[in-house]
Write an enzyme that holds these catalytic residues in place. Structure first.
Site, short mmCIF file in Angstrom:
data_model
loop_
_atom_site.label_atom_id
_atom_site.label_comp_id
_atom_site.label_asym_id
_atom_site.label_seq_id
_atom_site.Cartn_x
_atom_site.Cartn_y
_atom_site.Cartn_z
N GLY A 130 -2.89 5.24 -10.62
CA GLY A 130 -4.16 5.82 -11.09
C GLY A 130 -4.75 5.03 -12.24
N LEU A 131 -4.32 3.76 -12.40
CA LEU A 131 -4.85 2.92 -13.49
C LEU A 131 -5.71 1.78 -12.92
CD1 LEU A 131 -1.66 2.78 -15.78
CD2 LEU A 131 -3.65 4.29 -16.01
N SER A 133 -5.37 -0.32 -10.23
CA SER A 133 -4.81 -1.61 -9.81
C SER A 133 -5.72 -2.24 -8.75
CB SER A 133 -3.39 -1.43 -9.28
OG SER A 133 -3.34 -0.40 -8.32
N ASP A 178 -14.32 2.38 -11.86
CA ASP A 178 -13.19 1.47 -12.04
C ASP A 178 -13.64 0.01 -12.09
OD1 ASP A 178 -11.99 3.88 -11.72
OD2 ASP A 178 -11.15 3.45 -9.74
C1 GLA Z 1 -10.83 6.92 -8.44
C2 GLA Z 1 -12.14 6.28 -8.01
C3 GLA Z 1 -13.20 6.38 -9.10
C4 GLA Z 1 -13.33 7.82 -9.61
C5 GLA Z 1 -11.96 8.41 -9.93
C6 GLA Z 1 -12.03 9.87 -10.30
O1 GLA Z 1 -10.28 6.19 -9.49
O2 GLA Z 1 -11.95 4.92 -7.69
O3 GLA Z 1 -14.43 5.90 -8.63
O4 GLA Z 1 -14.04 8.61 -8.70
O5 GLA Z 1 -11.06 8.27 -8.85
O6 GLA Z 1 -12.72 10.05 -11.48
#
Ligand code: GLA
Length: 391
Positions: A130-131, A133, A178
């Site tokens: 969730g960072l 990658s 991201d």
């Molecule tokens: C993932 C998606 C982002 C965003 C987040 C939730 O990281 O790539 O675009 O929607 O989830 O905030």
């Protein structure tokens, strides 16, 4: 390891694998989102920062006579071989090469003509944590392609090209957060991004008494599954019923008045998004004012909303937040929440810098006791976005 050291290390790995030194070295960071979750695809606000964990790509022109471009990763998984004079296509879903190949496709679509090259990818961004990658891989590839082709993209265009690669090649209908932060991150700053106007605003985060502690639950997060797309569809449905272009234009009042006309689950999804957009703006203000108790409370509120209304948390993330809350302000924790898409991955906590070691020990041991999983913890200052280390 500093970024320059990581660059040198990747250059050595490239030389070992390809038998010559690299000509170009590009890098792009992962990110942690401080607040503003699942708001980007609703035209809302997000408040992420780049972290000092990077994906680095070292590359050199292909050996004389070779027309094939070869992509390798230090994680193994073989060699992806492409002929860039022909249209490129996605590999089966789940292949890591879809991210860089999708970016290469974006450059080809803009008329760029890269020479054949060999590339080796090495990353310190935890995979599936969730960072971001994936964004780090896309943006580092785009940074490399800018160097190879001489086609320098405007930062917004670069982020959008990478987002399109993720949509079309990895099959993940992500928002823009991201890729934007991986391109535009700045040392010692959070980025308040208006996802409608795409206007980024830097928010200084320099108070030496505070640190952001990232806690990886080590529960793999898998977003290419259907849940993310399902949430997006529910948000679109809510916006349609409320008669607005996107949930950015909806208010808590409008939602209360429309209660009967929305399915309960859609109502809760919308309630999360509307309240999260508000919290994100408040948090940016509070960071500017170094009002850490308020930032912390907003982080906890964000987590509850993601857990109860948006239903993207998991027992392990809830355990981290629960333990952080038990440590509390007395123990140096101002706030904590899950970060990123959810269903596993990381939590982020705002903590007293001088108590990082004690807080980390306590979180790690209590988390392991409750879940029987060893977490990984690290602190990151807000880092710089994508960069070319050698050209
Ligand atoms: C993932 C998606 C982002 C965003 C987040 C939730 O990281 O790539 O675009 O929607 O989830 O905030």
């Amino acid at each position: 390891m500093t970024l320059n050291e990581l660059g040198r290390h990747t250059a050595q790995l490239f030389a070992k694998t390809c038998g010559r030194p690299p000509r170009w070295i590009a890098a792009a960071p992962g990110r942690v989102n401080v607040i503003g979750e699942h708001t980007d695809y609703n035209d809302g606000f997000v408040l992420p920062m780049a972290i000092d964990r990077y994906t680095v790509i070292a590359a050199a022109p292909a050996n004389t006579g070779s027309t094939r471009t070869q992509l390798r990763s230090t994680l193994g998984d073989g060699v992806t071989s492409l002929d860039l004079t022909q249209p490129v296509k996605p590999a089966p879903k789940g292949a890591w090469s879809n991210y860089p190949v999708g970016v290469i496709a974006g450059f080809l679509a803009r008329g760029a003509k890269p020479c054949a090259f060999d590339a080796l990818i090495h990353s310190t961004v935890p995979l599936g944590g969730g960072l971001s990658s994936s964004a780090a891989l896309e943006v580092s590839t785009a940074t490399l392609l800018e160097a190879i082709t001489g086609l320098k993209l405007d930062p917004v265009d670069k982020a959008l090209l990478c987002q399109k690669a993720e949509h079309d090649y990895a099959g993940m209908p992500c928002g823009i957060m991201d890729q934007f932060i991986s391109v535009m991150g700045k040392e010692n700053h959070l980025l308040l991004l208006d996802c409608r106007s795409r206007k980024p605003e830097l928010v200084p985060m320099t108070d030496p008494s505070k640190a952001l502690l990232i806690i990886n639950t080590n529960v793999k997060h898998e977003l290419t599954g259907g849940e993310y797309a399902k949430r997006r569809a529910q948000c679109e449905q809510a916006a349609k019923t409320l008669g607005v272009a996107s949930l950015r234009d909806a208010t808590a009042d409008m939602l209360e008045h429309a209660d009967g006309s929305l399915e309960p689950v859609v109502f809760r999804r919308a309630r999360h998004v509307i309240s999260e957009i508000e919290r994100t703006l408040q948090a940016a203000e509070a960071v500017r004012a170094s009002n850490w108790p308020t930032v912390g409370q907003l982080m906890y509120a964000s987590h509850s909303s993601l857990r109860d209304d948006y239903e993207v948390s998991c027992p392990e993330l809830d355990a981290v937040v629960d333990i952080a809350q038990a440590v509390g302000t007395k123990g140096g924790v101002s706030g904590c929440r899950m970060t990123g898409g959810g269903f596993g991955g990381c939590a982020v906590a705002l903590v007293a810098a001088d108590s990082v070691a004690a807080i980390s020990d306590r979180l790690a041991s209590e988390y392991e006791r409750r879940t029987r999983i060893k977490p990984s913890l690290f602190v990151s200052r807000p880092a710089a976005g994508a960069t070319l280390l050698q050209s």
